[in-house]
Motif scaffolding. Sequence first.
Motif, PDB file in Angstrom:
ATOM      1  N   SER A 177     -32.883 -15.689   6.234  1.00 23.04           N
ATOM      2  CA  SER A 177     -33.307 -14.368   5.770  1.00 23.04           C
ATOM      3  C   SER A 177     -32.302 -13.294   6.153  1.00 23.04           C
ATOM      4  O   SER A 177     -31.468 -13.469   7.042  1.00 23.04           O
ATOM      5  CB  SER A 177     -34.673 -14.014   6.371  1.00 23.04           C
ATOM      6  OG  SER A 177     -34.572 -13.856   7.769  1.00 23.04           O
ATOM      7  N   ARG A 228     -33.051 -10.684   7.670  1.00 22.79           N
ATOM      8  CA  ARG A 228     -33.357 -10.312   9.055  1.00 22.79           C
ATOM      9  C   ARG A 228     -32.611 -11.213  10.037  1.00 22.79           C
ATOM     10  O   ARG A 228     -32.049 -10.750  11.035  1.00 22.79           O
ATOM     11  CB  ARG A 228     -34.858 -10.402   9.303  1.00 22.79           C
ATOM     12  CG  ARG A 228     -35.263 -10.122  10.746  1.00 22.79           C
ATOM     13  CD  ARG A 228     -36.784 -10.166  10.917  1.00 22.79           C
ATOM     14  NE  ARG A 228     -37.154  -9.996  12.308  1.00 22.79           N
ATOM     15  CZ  ARG A 228     -37.259 -10.987  13.180  1.00 22.79           C
ATOM     16  NH1 ARG A 228     -37.005 -12.235  12.778  1.00 22.79           N
ATOM     17  NH2 ARG A 228     -37.610 -10.763  14.433  1.00 22.79           N
ATOM     18  N   VAL A 281     -29.042 -10.211  10.105  1.00 20.60           N
ATOM     19  CA  VAL A 281     -28.844  -8.985  10.886  1.00 20.60           C
ATOM     20  C   VAL A 281     -28.865  -9.303  12.375  1.00 20.60           C
ATOM     21  O   VAL A 281     -28.033  -8.814  13.150  1.00 20.60           O
ATOM     22  CB  VAL A 281     -29.923  -7.939  10.531  1.00 20.60           C
ATOM     23  CG1 VAL A 281     -29.860  -6.755  11.498  1.00 20.60           C
ATOM     24  CG2 VAL A 281     -29.738  -7.454   9.102  1.00 20.60           C
ATOM     25  N   LEU A 282     -29.823 -10.150  12.770  1.00 25.71           N
ATOM     26  CA  LEU A 282     -29.900 -10.545  14.174  1.00 25.71           C
ATOM     27  C   LEU A 282     -28.644 -11.302  14.594  1.00 25.71           C
ATOM     28  O   LEU A 282     -28.104 -11.085  15.681  1.00 25.71           O
ATOM     29  CB  LEU A 282     -31.143 -11.406  14.407  1.00 25.71           C
ATOM     30  CG  LEU A 282     -32.500 -10.703  14.283  1.00 25.71           C
ATOM     31  CD1 LEU A 282     -33.635 -11.718  14.405  1.00 25.71           C
ATOM     32  CD2 LEU A 282     -32.640  -9.613  15.340  1.00 25.71           C
TER      33      LEU A 282
END
Length: 455
Positions: free
Chosen positions: A244, A246, A249-250
């Motif tokens: 994902s 997310r 980004v992490l």
Amino acid sequence: MTLEAGPEVVTPHGRTGTVGTVEAPRRGRWVDVWDPEDAGFWAEKGRAVARRNLWPSIFAEFLGFSVWQLWSIVVVSMPKAGFTYSTDQLFWLVALPSLVGATLRLPYTFAVPRFGGRNWTIVSASLLLIPTIGLAYFISRPDTPFWTMALIAATAGVGGGNFASSMTNISFFYPEKEKGAALGINAAGGNLGVAVVQLLVPIVIVMGTGLTLNRAGLMWLPLIVLAAFWAWKSMANLSAATSSFRASVLAAKRPHTWVISFLYIGTFGSFIGFGAAFPLLIKSTFPEITVAHIAFLGALVGSVARPFGGKLADRLGGAWVTVCAFVVMGLGILSAIVSLKAGSFPAFLISFLVLFVASGAGNGSTYRMIPAVFRLTTPGDLGLARREAAACIGIASAVGAYGGFLVPRGFAMSTSHFGSLIPALYVFCGFYVVCLAVTYFCYLRKGGPLTQERV
């Protein structure tokens, strides 16, 4: 919102799992439940399914690399075909596909969870028709303006994107203990495309009478169609293959992502950069040598070395193998400098072959570090660790591939400003020293956070 299973469901041995993550209805062949860490499931069904997906992926990636590096060997024959481009312009034609390919790798990584690994392999293989047909048309027209030819060369970058999507997809099919070998074989199959294109294109374009450069593009068309068909026929989409935004980004916030990406510039960036530049380096430095008989050897030995680097990393740890790779690469560069000063082509060739072997092994070991690092630094959440590792694979493969642009441009600038390749080689050697120091400090130094683990 209703979710339902696709036409193919693989269930782990003796238990059921959650239904997949893609909204119904779904087109294509989907595997909704996948747990390669379950030993019973892996032995009963998982290994066979993984292998059925691995081989079409390797073939499509092989063609991607072949198309990506077409210009590395085509430019050598362009002056004979009537093109009047300068040496610097020829180096641009070599470098541009790598620049575009590196830029495409990140979106290609996201394409796997968005569209499915099987579906995207079909699409990405089919896209290879654009640069091959474009090359076949324009390469037979010596009056083509350089900007047009540069644009056509840039489209070959779609082949470079295939690596990221293929590696991301295959990483989800295999258990942790076999990832190093599986990713190494997958990558080696792709890397081998560089050697094959540099071996076969010079043979094909001179078959019959005269020089027929458009065959360099036409020869790949039936193979590209075959790759798309094989993926359609044999591969499957994994619902579990989620990476994902997310998670990306992490992963992008993790220092380890950028450390590994930096190291991958040194390993893969060197392999693809030297592989792209090698034929033109030989032609410009030792014009008496027949490039067609020699240039493919570098990419060949580097490709073969990659899975061995992955397997060795599985046993000894990726960080140790990566450190050793940078040591050998530095020695190969210094040997190449000595051979250039002595004007010895045999010594120059051997030096670069050593450099290719070390960079190939370093490719495998650096990639092996990714799942290990994220597993060890994300305790208690194996699912998140896998998603972030998959995102890191995409980021690192993109960043590392920029070496394919930087290396040829470095040689071009060195030749233009100093009249020699040696200044560029000294810069590359210094870079490997930095890479070695970073690897040791982050993963091997005494008292470091991951020193006790076999990263």
